[in-house]
Design an enzyme around this catalytic site. Structure first.
Site, PDB file in Angstrom:
ATOM      1  N   SER A 290      -1.493  -2.937  -1.772  1.00 55.17           N
ATOM      2  CA  SER A 290      -2.584  -3.129  -2.739  1.00 55.17           C
ATOM      3  C   SER A 290      -3.754  -2.182  -2.596  1.00 55.17           C
ATOM      4  CB  SER A 290      -3.113  -4.557  -2.685  1.00 55.17           C
ATOM      5  OG  SER A 290      -2.451  -5.302  -1.739  1.00 55.17           O
ATOM      6  N   VAL A 291      -3.859  -1.490  -1.490  1.00 56.36           N
ATOM      7  CA  VAL A 291      -4.995  -0.582  -1.336  1.00 56.36           C
ATOM      8  C   VAL A 291      -4.967   0.492  -2.430  1.00 56.36           C
ATOM      9  CG1 VAL A 291      -3.894   0.992   0.300  1.00 56.36           C
ATOM     10  CG2 VAL A 291      -6.370   0.656   0.393  1.00 56.36           C
TER      11      VAL A 291
END
Lengths: 577, 374
Positions: A290-291
């Site tokens: 998700s970064v």
């Protein structure tokens, strides 16, 4: 016979005088013969006995941190050789030497008994052993000036520095990559030595004159140390497989710490698993998870959306073809802000659909993904980012939230730093300068701006979103630090299965990337923990480590809390009035 | 001879052809001891000047001793001849007792008495010269008789040789034998008598040389030192390398290489090699010239002495210096087998310097008295 005894005595004294003076004259003639006629021959013989052609290799240059602390250096380690034909007592000598050098006396005795002029006994012995051997004072044993590589901080930054082999040439890391720069010069010289084999010339001095150049890194030994310590504690506490922690100065791209755990001691590298030699922050690519969403959202903002733009998030389940995307926290409508704050997969997939494959690909590429950073370490990976033409529909969605592409930690920290640095991507820097053995700067590397990936306005909006991540209800609250505005993004990626398609059920990569303070960030930090088993969310596993590194670094760098700063500013303003 | 010297002139100053060469050689000695020993001094005593300082002190003591012996009327030694003989024999016996001697290099040559360490053999040489002079002069009338002129003196030498061979110090015996035979030759002992011990000496020498391994080795290597330059030929080859590489002018004081642990005992037995290396042929010839001046003066004093004791004593003392110079430099130049002998006035060592200069004092006294009485 002479009759007068007195006269006879005088004659006999005269005979003695003639004999004595005659002998001295003969000796004078002999001296003339030796010193005039045999002069060249004997001079040659004499010089042969006390001269020897030596190949002198200069000491290897050093690897230094940004404050010139020694990370890799060379210490005196003489090499012991012998001339067996000069050794009168091979057994006694072998016994004495074997005790000091810890080798078998029998083998040494055989060597010393050989009828040869030169044998090698031991290479690069310790200074203590050398002193003991000198103290023996045995004729025919020689000590030759030499040095060996020494890493005073043992494991510290070992994967970055690498190590050298027996012949002092670099095998791994910077030692390998910059071997030509670090290597000392080589000259062949004729040296003189005394009867016990001590070299009388300024051999040692020559070795220093020939010393190779040194590399000054951007690494800060203290920050490197505290990053490694925190990383080790985290990996151990989470019973994880491994971990990476990177600290970068966003304004310049300078890397202050590159920590990999587990590590190894380069002074004794052979005792460690070869896997630990790798500088995994650069050589290994992983699915970031998700970064990546911050980059997707950044693309969206650049494409005209605002932080308040809302997307429908399908109540947590979104089907694309035969795949279903899930959200951990099911929602109906989310703003861009909230997509980041709650880390919504469906939200980012919708963004990707809206802005299109090409735009997403271009932005990710502009942030540096899919290309080497050329930071200066060997074996750097490109990561994988397929050309957008080859993306399927699900690929675009997956890539938007960090699956289906792989990145290296160094790419990730550079990208995050670009956001911190008002959208300007800096070339990551590891080598600050190259200095000669006299300390002269041969080459100084300046920070290099690569490109303005996003506008400062977009960057500021992303920063605000990333700040919300660490605030109440965010996924990375554990990264919050009192007194500072911390920005960050958590990531919890399931690991792709090596055997079958799809993902492993219980294998995660937990990460946290962020920076602080929000305005003019001083440090960007990335923590990646591979296969934590106690917990697996990035917010639980990596965020606390991020905070520890940040807090300790700020304390070390004397970065005052923002409130205090504001107060000081206010006071100064007050005085001005 | 028309002697214009005032009667008050002290013998120490009147015999200039002895005094100046001796002083010059001793000073060269101090400088060369420094040059030759500095490396060893540093290693053994952590002081560059250790041996040089001691040698300078020995020189001051020796100078005083020389002044005393030059002042002391030499005829008076006659009265002490037996006492001196017995004392020196006593000291040679004492050195054989482990409680009193100090071992050095496998031989017990050193005697420690009241804090002073010295070599009794060095004084034995002087004692023998004094006694020989006294005895040969006394028996002058019947010197050509074997049992009076030759046998007792050969026996005295035999006793000394017997005591010294136990130490063992072969070099000193050779020196004493040569002095003894030289003095007997001058005193007028028949040549046939002098050669008579040969049938006896040859087997003894054979035994001493061939049964004691290291002496045999020394002699064999002396013939072919370059066959085994690292073991048995080590000393000779290194000495030759030193002298040979000096050339005509030498490498300069302090610049020699062979003293750097190549030559053993560079400041005592092999100091001549260092002189050859650092001062060159010119230095070697200068030193030979100085010795020759002493020897020629010594022989002149012997010839001019007004009594037999003076003649023989002067001749003996001249031989004492001459024989040692020839043997020591002969060894260094590789024409004689290795012996542990010092070079008079130059080599490091207190006993040797004191004895040599004492001998020169006596020689001066003989010279001065003969001049003064004419």
């Amino acid at each position: 016979m002479v009759n007068d005894p007195k006269k006879q005595i005088r004659q006999r004294i005269f005979i003695i005088q003639i004999l004595l003076v005659g002998c001295i004259c003969l000796l004078g003639i002999k001296a003339f013969d030796v010193q005039i006629f045999d002069f060249h021959d004997l001079t040659k013989k004499a010089e042969l006995s006390y001269s020897k052609d030596l190949i002198i290799k200069g000491e290897r240059g050093q690897i230094l941190d940004r404050y010139l602390n020694k990370l890799g250096t060379s210490i005196d380690a003489p090499t012991i050789t012998a001339n067996p034909s000069q050794i009168l007592d091979p057994i006694g000598t072998a016994t004495a030497l074997s005790k000091i050098l810890n080798i078998k006396p029998k083998a040494l005795e055989d060597k010393l008994s050989k009828n040869r002029q030169f044998i090698m006994i031991a290479r690069k012995v310790s200074p203590t052993q050398a002193t003991q051997i000198k103290a023996l004072g045995v004729q025919g044993i020689y000590l030759e000036s030499d040095s060996k590589r020494f890493y005073p901080n043992r494991n510290l930054a070992a994967q970055v520095i690498g190590f050298t082999g027996k012949d002092d040439s670099g095998l791994e890391g910077l030692e390998f990559k910059y071997n030509a720069i670090l290597e000392g010069g080589i000259v062949k010289i004729r040296v003189k030595r005394d009867g016990t084999g001590r070299v009388l010339d300024i051999n040692k001095k020559r070795r220093i004159e020939l010393k190779g150049n040194s590399i000054v890194l951007t690494i800060d030994k203290k920050i490197q140390f505290l990053s490694e310590r925190t990383l080790e504690q985290t990996v151990k506490a989470q019973q994880a497989k491994s971990g990476i922690a990177l600290v970068m100065k966003p304004s310049t791209g300078e890397l202050l710490a590159i920590a990999n755990y587990p590590g190894f001691n380069p002074n004794n590298f052979a005792a460690f698993n070869k896997n630990t030699y790798r500088n995994r922050a650069l050589t290994d690519a992983f699915e970031p998870g998700s970064v990546i969403k911050v980059f997707t959202v950044a693309a969206a903002l650049e494409k005209g959306f605002t932080p308040k733009s809302i997307f429908f998030c399908e109540k947590g389940k979104y089907r694309i073809g035969r795949f279903t995307i899930h959200d951990t926290h099911p929602r109906e409508w989310l703003t861009l802000n909230q997509i980041i704050q709650f880390s919504s997969n469906i939200g980012t997939a919708k963004i990707a659909e809206t802005i299109g494959k090409k735009a997403l690909y271009n932005y990710l590429t502009d942030f540096g993904f899919g290309q080497k950073t050329f930071v200066g370490c060997p074996g750097e990976t490109n990561g994988t980012l397929l050309a957008y033409e080859r993306w399927s529909k699900i690929d675009a969605s997956a890539i938007s939230f960090g699956q289906g592409l792989s990145v290296s930690a160094i790419q990730l920290i550079s990208g995050i730093s670009a956001i911190a640095n008002d959208g300007m991507l800096m070339k990551p820097m590891l080598i600050k300068k190259i200095i000669s053995n006299t300390g002269k700067e041969l080459q100084v590397f300046a920070p290099k701006q690569l490109r303005q990936v996003i506008s400062p306005k977009t960057a500021a909006q992303i920063k605000t979103m990333m700040n919300m991540v660490v605030q109440k209800n965010g996924t990375g609250t554990k990264a919050a630090m009192k007194g500072y505005t911390v920005c960050g993004k958590t990531s919890t990626a399931q690991k792709a299965s090596k055997l079958k398609s799809g993902y492993e059920k219980n294998k995660y990569v937990a990460a946290f990337a962020g920076f602080a303070p929000q305005k003019n960030p001083e440090l960007a930090i990335l923590v990646v923990i591979d296969e934590p088993t106690k917990q697996h969310y990035g917010g639980q596993v990596a965020a606390p480590a991020f905070k520890t590194i940040l807090a300790q670094s700020f304390s070390y760098l004397n970065i005052a809390p923002e409130k205090t700063k504001a107060m000081i500013a206010a006071v100064i303003k007050g005085e001005e009035h | 001879m028309n002697n214009k010297l005032p009667r008050t002139m002290h013998p120490f100053f009147s015999e200039k052809t002895i005094l100046f060469p001796v002083l010059l050689l001793s000073c060269i000695g101090i400088v060369m001891v420094y040059s030759a020993s500095s490396s060893i001094s540093m290693d053994d005593h952590n002081n560059l000047f250790y041996y040089m300082q001691k040698q300078a002190l020995f020189f001051c003591i020796s100078l005083c001793v020389m002044f005393v012996t030059a002042s002391f009327p030499y005829r008076l030694y006659k009265s002490f001849a037996y006492i001196i003989l017995m004392t020196s024999i006593g000291l040679l016996i004492a050195v054989l007792f482990p409680a009193l001697n100090t071992k050095a290099g496998g031989a017990c040559r050193w005697l420690s008495l009241g804090g002073i360490t010295f070599q009794p053999a060095e004084f034995a040489k002087l004692a023998m010269i004094l006694f020989m002079g006294y005895s040969l002069a006394k028996k002058q009338k019947m010197i050509d008789q074997f049992s009076i002129g030759f046998f007792p003196h050969a026996l005295i030498f035999g006793i000394f040789a017997g005591l010294i061979i136990i130490q063992p110090d072969f070099g000193t015996i050779v020196v004493m034998g040569l002095i003894c035979w030289g003095m007997m030759f001058i005193a007028g002992v028949k040549i046939f008598h002098l050669l008579s011990p040969l049938p006896l000496v040859i087997p003894i020498v054979y035994f001493l040389v061939f049964k004691v391994e290291y002496r045999l080795l020394r002699i064999l290597t002396f013939m072919n030192p370059w066959d085994d330059p690292y073991n048995t030929g080590y000393q000779i080859t290194n000495s030759l390398k030193a002298i040979g590489s000096g050339g005509l002018f030498g490498k300069g004081i302090g610049l020699g290489m062979q003293k750097m642990h190549y030559l053993p005992e560079p400041h005592t037995d092999f100091i001549f090699s260092i002189i050859g290396e650092e001062l060159g042929l010119l230095g070697v010839l200068a030193i030979f010239t100085l010795y020759t001046v002493i020897l020629v003066t010594g022989c002149k004093i012997a010839r001019q002495a007004d009594n037999m004791f003076g003649t023989l004593l002067a001749a003996g003392l001249t031989l004492y210096i001459g024989v040692q110079v020839i043997i020591n430099t002969g060894v260094a130049l590789g024409v004689l087998p290795t012996k542990g002998l010092t070079l008079p006035f130059i080599s490091y060592g207190g006993t040797s310097l004191v004895a040599s200069m004492a001998a020169m004092g006596i020689l001066m006294n003989i010279g001065a008295s003969s001049k003064n009485e004419k």
